[in-house]
Design a protein around this motif. Structure first.
Motif, PDB file in Angstrom:
ATOM      1  N   VAL A 148      -6.259  17.632  -5.623  1.00 44.25           N
ATOM      2  CA  VAL A 148      -6.011  16.324  -5.013  1.00 44.25           C
ATOM      3  C   VAL A 148      -5.471  16.543  -3.604  1.00 44.25           C
ATOM      4  O   VAL A 148      -4.355  17.017  -3.423  1.00 44.25           O
ATOM      5  CB  VAL A 148      -5.023  15.494  -5.852  1.00 44.25           C
ATOM      6  CG1 VAL A 148      -4.754  14.154  -5.171  1.00 44.25           C
ATOM      7  CG2 VAL A 148      -5.570  15.281  -7.256  1.00 44.25           C
ATOM      8  N   ARG A 149      -6.273  16.204  -2.609  1.00 41.82           N
ATOM      9  CA  ARG A 149      -5.841  16.369  -1.219  1.00 41.82           C
ATOM     10  C   ARG A 149      -4.868  15.274  -0.803  1.00 41.82           C
ATOM     11  O   ARG A 149      -3.881  15.517  -0.118  1.00 41.82           O
ATOM     12  CB  ARG A 149      -7.065  16.347  -0.301  1.00 41.82           C
ATOM     13  CG  ARG A 149      -6.748  16.436   1.194  1.00 41.82           C
ATOM     14  CD  ARG A 149      -8.023  16.485   2.011  1.00 41.82           C
ATOM     15  NE  ARG A 149      -7.742  16.534   3.432  1.00 41.82           N
ATOM     16  CZ  ARG A 149      -7.646  15.461   4.205  1.00 41.82           C
ATOM     17  NH1 ARG A 149      -7.788  14.248   3.671  1.00 41.82           N
ATOM     18  NH2 ARG A 149      -7.402  15.579   5.490  1.00 41.82           N
ATOM     19  N   SER A 150      -5.166  14.034  -1.227  1.00 39.13           N
ATOM     20  CA  SER A 150      -4.287  12.906  -0.910  1.00 39.13           C
ATOM     21  C   SER A 150      -4.521  11.809  -1.937  1.00 39.13           C
ATOM     22  O   SER A 150      -5.511  11.834  -2.682  1.00 39.13           O
ATOM     23  CB  SER A 150      -4.559  12.374   0.505  1.00 39.13           C
ATOM     24  OG  SER A 150      -5.824  11.724   0.557  1.00 39.13           O
ATOM     25  N   ALA A 151      -3.612  10.859  -1.965  1.00 40.80           N
ATOM     26  CA  ALA A 151      -3.758   9.717  -2.864  1.00 40.80           C
ATOM     27  C   ALA A 151      -3.227   8.468  -2.179  1.00 40.80           C
ATOM     28  O   ALA A 151      -2.141   8.491  -1.602  1.00 40.80           O
ATOM     29  CB  ALA A 151      -3.014   9.953  -4.175  1.00 40.80           C
ATOM     30  N   THR A 152      -3.997   7.405  -2.232  1.00 43.96           N
ATOM     31  CA  THR A 152      -3.585   6.111  -1.691  1.00 43.96           C
ATOM     32  C   THR A 152      -3.587   5.107  -2.828  1.00 43.96           C
ATOM     33  O   THR A 152      -4.629   4.867  -3.447  1.00 43.96           O
ATOM     34  CB  THR A 152      -4.532   5.643  -0.576  1.00 43.96           C
ATOM     35  OG1 THR A 152      -4.537   6.604   0.477  1.00 43.96           O
ATOM     36  CG2 THR A 152      -4.090   4.293  -0.028  1.00 43.96           C
TER      37      THR A 152
ATOM     38  N   VAL B 108       0.867  -1.171   0.000  1.00 42.29           N
ATOM     39  CA  VAL B 108       0.000   0.000   0.000  1.00 42.29           C
ATOM     40  C   VAL B 108       0.902   1.218   0.000  1.00 42.29           C
ATOM     41  O   VAL B 108       1.609   1.481   0.960  1.00 42.29           O
ATOM     42  CB  VAL B 108      -0.934   0.006   1.227  1.00 42.29           C
ATOM     43  CG1 VAL B 108      -1.804   1.249   1.214  1.00 42.29           C
ATOM     44  CG2 VAL B 108      -1.800  -1.234   1.229  1.00 42.29           C
ATOM     45  N   LEU B 109       0.892   1.917  -1.089  1.00 41.82           N
ATOM     46  CA  LEU B 109       1.780   3.053  -1.268  1.00 41.82           C
ATOM     47  C   LEU B 109       0.978   4.333  -1.204  1.00 41.82           C
ATOM     48  O   LEU B 109       0.078   4.553  -1.982  1.00 41.82           O
ATOM     49  CB  LEU B 109       2.472   2.955  -2.630  1.00 41.82           C
ATOM     50  CG  LEU B 109       3.385   4.134  -3.003  1.00 41.82           C
ATOM     51  CD1 LEU B 109       4.542   4.219  -2.028  1.00 41.82           C
ATOM     52  CD2 LEU B 109       3.892   3.974  -4.414  1.00 41.82           C
ATOM     53  N   SER B 110       1.298   5.193  -0.238  1.00 41.84           N
ATOM     54  CA  SER B 110       0.638   6.485  -0.132  1.00 41.84           C
ATOM     55  C   SER B 110       1.563   7.549  -0.690  1.00 41.84           C
ATOM     56  O   SER B 110       2.730   7.620  -0.327  1.00 41.84           O
ATOM     57  CB  SER B 110       0.309   6.805   1.329  1.00 41.84           C
ATOM     58  OG  SER B 110      -0.603   5.842   1.824  1.00 41.84           O
ATOM     59  N   VAL B 111       1.035   8.330  -1.592  1.00 42.73           N
ATOM     60  CA  VAL B 111       1.838   9.294  -2.317  1.00 42.73           C
ATOM     61  C   VAL B 111       1.377  10.691  -1.986  1.00 42.73           C
ATOM     62  O   VAL B 111       0.193  10.969  -1.949  1.00 42.73           O
ATOM     63  CB  VAL B 111       1.698   9.066  -3.844  1.00 42.73           C
ATOM     64  CG1 VAL B 111       2.598  10.012  -4.606  1.00 42.73           C
ATOM     65  CG2 VAL B 111       2.022   7.630  -4.184  1.00 42.73           C
ATOM     66  N   SER B 112       2.307  11.585  -1.721  1.00 48.77           N
ATOM     67  CA  SER B 112       1.944  12.966  -1.452  1.00 48.77           C
ATOM     68  C   SER B 112       2.603  13.883  -2.456  1.00 48.77           C
ATOM     69  O   SER B 112       3.681  13.613  -2.958  1.00 48.77           O
ATOM     70  CB  SER B 112       2.369  13.370  -0.028  1.00 48.77           C
ATOM     71  OG  SER B 112       3.768  13.395   0.068  1.00 48.77           O
TER      72      SER B 112
ATOM     73  N   VAL C 263      -8.192   7.144  -4.384  1.00 44.10           N
ATOM     74  CA  VAL C 263      -7.856   5.777  -3.998  1.00 44.10           C
ATOM     75  C   VAL C 263      -7.857   4.943  -5.268  1.00 44.10           C
ATOM     76  O   VAL C 263      -8.813   4.999  -6.054  1.00 44.10           O
ATOM     77  CB  VAL C 263      -8.866   5.187  -2.994  1.00 44.10           C
ATOM     78  CG1 VAL C 263      -8.466   3.757  -2.620  1.00 44.10           C
ATOM     79  CG2 VAL C 263      -8.968   6.051  -1.747  1.00 44.10           C
ATOM     80  N   ALA C 264      -6.796   4.191  -5.491  1.00 46.78           N
ATOM     81  CA  ALA C 264      -6.716   3.349  -6.678  1.00 46.78           C
ATOM     82  C   ALA C 264      -6.007   2.052  -6.333  1.00 46.78           C
ATOM     83  O   ALA C 264      -5.108   2.024  -5.482  1.00 46.78           O
ATOM     84  CB  ALA C 264      -5.980   4.068  -7.810  1.00 46.78           C
TER      85      ALA C 264
END
Length: 341
Positions: free
Chosen positions: A233-237, A22-26, A213-214
């Motif tokens: 885009v506030r956040s991406a998971t 699970v990669l969270s990207v900022s 989320v993708a």
């Protein structure tokens, strides 16, 4: 923009794959350079009745609609596509202004809504599900029955045989010709247009910012959105992401072998595992070699309700069909319990 963790798991299942990456990207605000100018094309959001597979499993307030946009935004006279959208409200009835937007999983796959609905309760946010153009319930569908039917023809051909590629490409070519004959432009079903669909939906809903989320291949869409429309885009998971340049399923054989090699190294380093399962990688190679020599075939069925059995006939088929499924609790049997002869 900040990072976020958790989210929806592999195949739409919350936390389904224990070993999922699970990669969270900022994106740092300092790097945001603004969005493109507002589009000149017309966008419509048309309400529609939710299909039974949505209504029967999502018990909280929800709505379904189609986002109607040009197939090719560079052509003002282009045909339109309809992108299927589901909005699910949290149990509280009220939600923060920045919803989650799920962009799907493997491109072309149909989401299992019974497995993603619990996400709303966990995060207490509105969940917006977007089924990318050309896939699942979006219209038109780029489903290729020609390729699905060719699976069984390919059973008698080793993946190392050039005839395998020839047979597959012939089926894909037949699908392409049919789609073009129906007035569909397959070249318009690309990441740039998919990302623009997501941005058009945001504008149509009047949302200032949201959380992407993708899963798996759909991470390519999320990355395209982040690149082209970062301001909102506030956040991406990204769960088990694929990146531009990654060959995806085409690397299933090699990638599975790499994963087995990593597993074998960890097993060798653990005395108890090494005693119980010596030479894991070699044992798998030997089983694959026996299968390749035997020419025998089989299929794994009943992955989940409604799934079509997946055939395998050679080591390459077996590796490819096993990739990504080894830690899936939805399987009736583990792969080593249905291993090839």
């Amino acid at each position: 923009m900040r990072t976020s963790g958790g989210g929806v798991g592999e195949r739409g299942r919350p936390n389904a794959r224990p070993m999922a990456l699970v990669l969270s990207v900022s994106l740092l605000a300092a790097t945001c350079t603004g969005n493109p100018a507002p589009p000149t094309h017309e966008t419509q959001l048309v309400d529609t009745a939710c299909p039974p597979e949505v209504d029967q499993v999502i018990l909280t307030e929800h709505t379904c609609s189609y986002l109607v946009v040009p197939e090719d935004r560079s052509d003002p006279d282009a045909a339109t596509v309809q992108v299927f959208v589901v909005r699910v409200m949290p149990l509280s009835g009220s939600a923060p202004p920045d919803p989650l937007v799920l962009l799907g999983e493997d491109l072309g796959a149909t989401l299992a809504y019974e497995l993603i609905a619990p996400t709303v309760a966990r995060v207490d946010r509105e969940l917006i599900v977007v089924e990318p153009r050309g896939s699942a319930r979006s219209r038109p569908s780029l489903t290729c029955p020609e390729v699905a039917d060719a699976e069984w023809d390919l059973l008698s051909i080793p993946m190392s045989d050039p005839a395998w590629n020839e047979t597959f490409l012939s089926a894909a070519g037949d699908c392409y010709d049919r789609l073009v004959g129906e007035g569909i432009d397959p070249s318009a079903y690309n990441l740039e247009e998919m990302a623009a669909d997501v941005e058009d939906l945001r504008r149509a809903l009047g949302i200032e910012e949201w959380n992407l989320v993708a899963i798996s291949q759909a991470s390519r869409i999320a990355l395209e959105v982040m690149d082209r429309y970062p301001v909102h885009v506030r956040s991406a998971t990204l769960d088990s992401p694929e990146f531009p340049g990654d060959a995806g399923f085409g690397r299933a054989d090699d990638a599975t072998r790499e994963a087995v090699a990593v597993m074998a190294r960890f097993c060798d380093a653990d005395p108890a595992c090494a005693l119980s399962y010596p030479d894991v990688a070699d044992a798998l190679d030997e089983a694959a070699a026996r299968l390749e020599r035997s020419g025998r075939s089989g299929c794994r069925s009943r992955f989940r309700t409604g799934d079509r059995p997946r055939p395998w006939s050679t080591a390459g088929h077996w590796f490819a069909s096993s990739a990504g499924r080894w830690h899936d609790p939805g399987l009736d049997l583990a792969p080593w319990q249905t291993s090839p002869p």
